[in-house]
Design a protein around this motif. Sequence first.
Motif, PDB file in Angstrom:
ATOM      1  N   UNK C  64       2.015  -6.320 -10.976  1.00 55.18           N
ATOM      2  CA  UNK C  64       0.827  -7.114 -11.332  1.00 55.18           C
ATOM      3  C   UNK C  64       0.664  -7.111 -12.842  1.00 55.18           C
ATOM      4  N   UNK C  65      -0.549  -7.153 -13.257  1.00 51.29           N
ATOM      5  CA  UNK C  65      -0.867  -7.160 -14.689  1.00 51.29           C
ATOM      6  C   UNK C  65      -0.279  -5.914 -15.351  1.00 51.29           C
TER       7      UNK C  65
ATOM      8  N   UNK D  11      -7.310  -1.955 -21.168  1.00 45.70           N
ATOM      9  CA  UNK D  11      -7.413  -0.526 -20.825  1.00 45.70           C
ATOM     10  C   UNK D  11      -8.887  -0.172 -20.598  1.00 45.70           C
ATOM     11  N   UNK D  12      -9.757  -0.690 -21.467  1.00 47.58           N
ATOM     12  CA  UNK D  12     -11.188  -0.384 -21.350  1.00 47.58           C
ATOM     13  C   UNK D  12     -11.729  -0.781 -19.978  1.00 47.58           C
ATOM     14  N   UNK D  13     -11.295  -1.933 -19.486  1.00 49.33           N
ATOM     15  CA  UNK D  13     -11.772  -2.421 -18.175  1.00 49.33           C
ATOM     16  C   UNK D  13     -11.289  -1.517 -17.045  1.00 49.33           C
ATOM     17  N   UNK D  14     -10.266  -0.734 -17.353  1.00 46.96           N
ATOM     18  CA  UNK D  14      -9.650   0.083 -16.287  1.00 46.96           C
ATOM     19  C   UNK D  14     -10.335   1.456 -16.151  1.00 46.96           C
ATOM     20  N   UNK D  15     -11.288   1.774 -17.050  1.00 47.79           N
ATOM     21  CA  UNK D  15     -11.992   3.066 -16.959  1.00 47.79           C
ATOM     22  C   UNK D  15     -12.604   3.214 -15.564  1.00 47.79           C
ATOM     23  N   UNK D  20      -1.201   3.170 -13.275  1.00 48.84           N
ATOM     24  CA  UNK D  20       0.178   3.687 -13.154  1.00 48.84           C
ATOM     25  C   UNK D  20       0.762   3.645 -14.569  1.00 48.84           C
ATOM     26  N   UNK D  21       1.268   4.815 -15.036  1.00 47.27           N
ATOM     27  CA  UNK D  21       1.766   4.918 -16.424  1.00 47.27           C
ATOM     28  C   UNK D  21       3.225   5.376 -16.407  1.00 47.27           C
ATOM     29  N   UNK D  22       4.081   4.676 -17.161  1.00 47.40           N
ATOM     30  CA  UNK D  22       5.512   5.035 -17.247  1.00 47.40           C
ATOM     31  C   UNK D  22       5.799   5.434 -18.694  1.00 47.40           C
ATOM     32  N   UNK D  23       6.410   6.639 -18.868  1.00 43.83           N
ATOM     33  CA  UNK D  23       6.645   7.140 -20.234  1.00 43.83           C
ATOM     34  C   UNK D  23       8.081   6.864 -20.671  1.00 43.83           C
ATOM     35  N   UNK D  24       8.330   7.089 -21.961  1.00 46.59           N
ATOM     36  CA  UNK D  24       9.675   6.825 -22.516  1.00 46.59           C
ATOM     37  C   UNK D  24      10.690   7.811 -21.953  1.00 46.59           C
ATOM     38  N   UNK D  77       0.277  -0.018 -15.821  1.00 52.42           N
ATOM     39  CA  UNK D  77      -0.094  -1.070 -14.857  1.00 52.42           C
ATOM     40  C   UNK D  77      -1.454  -0.730 -14.268  1.00 52.42           C
ATOM     41  N   UNK D  78      -2.515  -1.380 -14.804  1.00 51.58           N
ATOM     42  CA  UNK D  78      -3.873  -1.104 -14.329  1.00 51.58           C
ATOM     43  C   UNK D  78      -4.034  -1.436 -12.838  1.00 51.58           C
TER      44      UNK D  78
END
Lengths: 85, 85, 85, 85, 85, 85, 85
Positions: C64-65, D11-15, D20-24, D77-78
């Motif tokens: 998604x987004x 990001x603010x809207x996702x508080x 889902x966060x993917x790191x290097x 990915x929010x």
Amino acid sequence: MASQILPLELIDRCIGSRIWIITKSDREFTGTLTGFDDFVNMVLEDVTEFETTPEGVRKKTKLNQTLLNGNNICMLIPGSNGPDS
Amino acid sequence: MASQILPLELIDRCIGSRIWIITKSDREFTGTLTGFDDFVNMVLEDVTEFETTPEGVRKKTKLNQTLLNGNNICMLIPGSNGPDS
Amino acid sequence: MASQILPLELIDRCIGSRIWIITKSDREFTGTLTGFDDFVNMVLEDVTEFETTPEGVRKKTKLNQTLLNGNNICMLIPGSNGPDS
Amino acid sequence: MASQILPLELIDRCIGSRIWIITKSDREFTGTLTGFDDFVNMVLEDVTEFETTPEGVRKKTKLNQTLLNGNNICMLIPGSNGPDS
Amino acid sequence: MASQILPLELIDRCIGSRIWIITKSDREFTGTLTGFDDFVNMVLEDVTEFETTPEGVRKKTKLNQTLLNGNNICMLIPGSNGPDS
Amino acid sequence: MASQILPLELIDRCIGSRIWIITKSDREFTGTLTGFDDFVNMVLEDVTEFETTPEGVRKKTKLNQTLLNGNNICMLIPGSNGPDS
Amino acid sequence: MASQILPLELIDRCIGSRIWIITKSDREFTGTLTGFDDFVNMVLEDVTEFETTPEGVRKKTKLNQTLLNGNNICMLIPGSNGPDS
């Protein structure tokens, strides 16, 4: 105190002369320095690039006017014509 | 003192002309330079990308308008049509 | 002098259109660009991620987004639908 | 011109929502976003970490409140609950 | 809008408590947080370092007061006593 | 709120004392700290360098006054005489 | 409080003297320091470069005036003539 020469002064004196540049990715270049900026991005003319292929073969490539990214430069030797000189 | 050409001046003169760009990840591009900024992010048109696959095969890909991230660029050669020229 | 297009202008024109993004870690994304900032962090919608697994298998994932970190982007191709197009 | 959404706005809207966060370094995290700053350092609660061990085994670890270093984040990915969703 | 906790606030609240820190070079530390700065450099007391040797052996080392370089930190988990807890 | 010690305060208190420094390239040093700056570049005297050769042999080298580049430092342990203590 | 010597002071005192420099890519140099700047870019004269080839052979190369990029320097030892001294 012994007199000092600042890095950018050294490069400035090299304008119009030959210079040998070694990058962080082990590519080497010789050429005539025709310009640079505060980030040590460098403009060379009449350039030869020295590369060692994965098989260990030394490869030489002639290039025209070339701009090198300063943050990829490891060291430089003013007045030198590179590894063969 | 010999006259100097500043890196950004060199790039500016290349607007509308062909240019060969080599990145830190060994991808190479040729294209017509249509824009750039102070971080040397570069806009190219009529682009060819040169890649060497892990098996050593030289791959050429045609691309449309492309924007390259300046901090990934290792060197650039104004007026050149790349490794085949 | 030929007219120029600045990198951020190019991205701005692409808002609402499809875009193909290639990262430094060789992940590729296509999606509709819905936003970006001066660090070229990019917000995409209706996203497809292209990955090549260590075994060489091409994997496609619908997302998604998605927000991509600008400092990990290597190049982008506005108006393109990615490697399959 | 199509309307834009800025990365930090997204990001603010996702508080308070899942993300889902993917790191290097290819670690992946899902959790509820409870805070962030301009460097995109992120505070998560009720966290699951997804790792692939060198032997290829998918490992899941439950963590409490966790702070992730923004400069190690590749993409986010929010609203998503990660690779299993 | 859900209430936010800023990353540096989260760390500040952790002063005097246990914390688990994972670095980009996969070293892990637990200890009592006694200080930090805006670069998230961290001062720990009563420290245990967790390392996995190339042979895969989990090694634990007791250390006294230790200062960790913030730009090498990948993630931190306030209130946790590390991988064994 | 528990009292804090700032990272640079910790280093400042260590002037004239022994310190153990571990770098990102896994070289370790012990020495007497005689100076430092805001970038945590560090001047040591009466220095011992600990290295592990590719063959796994632990090598110790005595050095005189030495300056370490702060951005290569991973962690430091004030008052310690290194891995043998 | 014990008296301090700042890193740049240490380098400044070394102008006109011999210095041993170790880089992040494990190349080592000795030479007479003739200049430097705030980024610790360094100008050396009467230079010897020490390299270990992939086959483990120690190679010594004499160089003229050389400029080293400060951000590639790991450590430096004022007054020393390098690994052979």
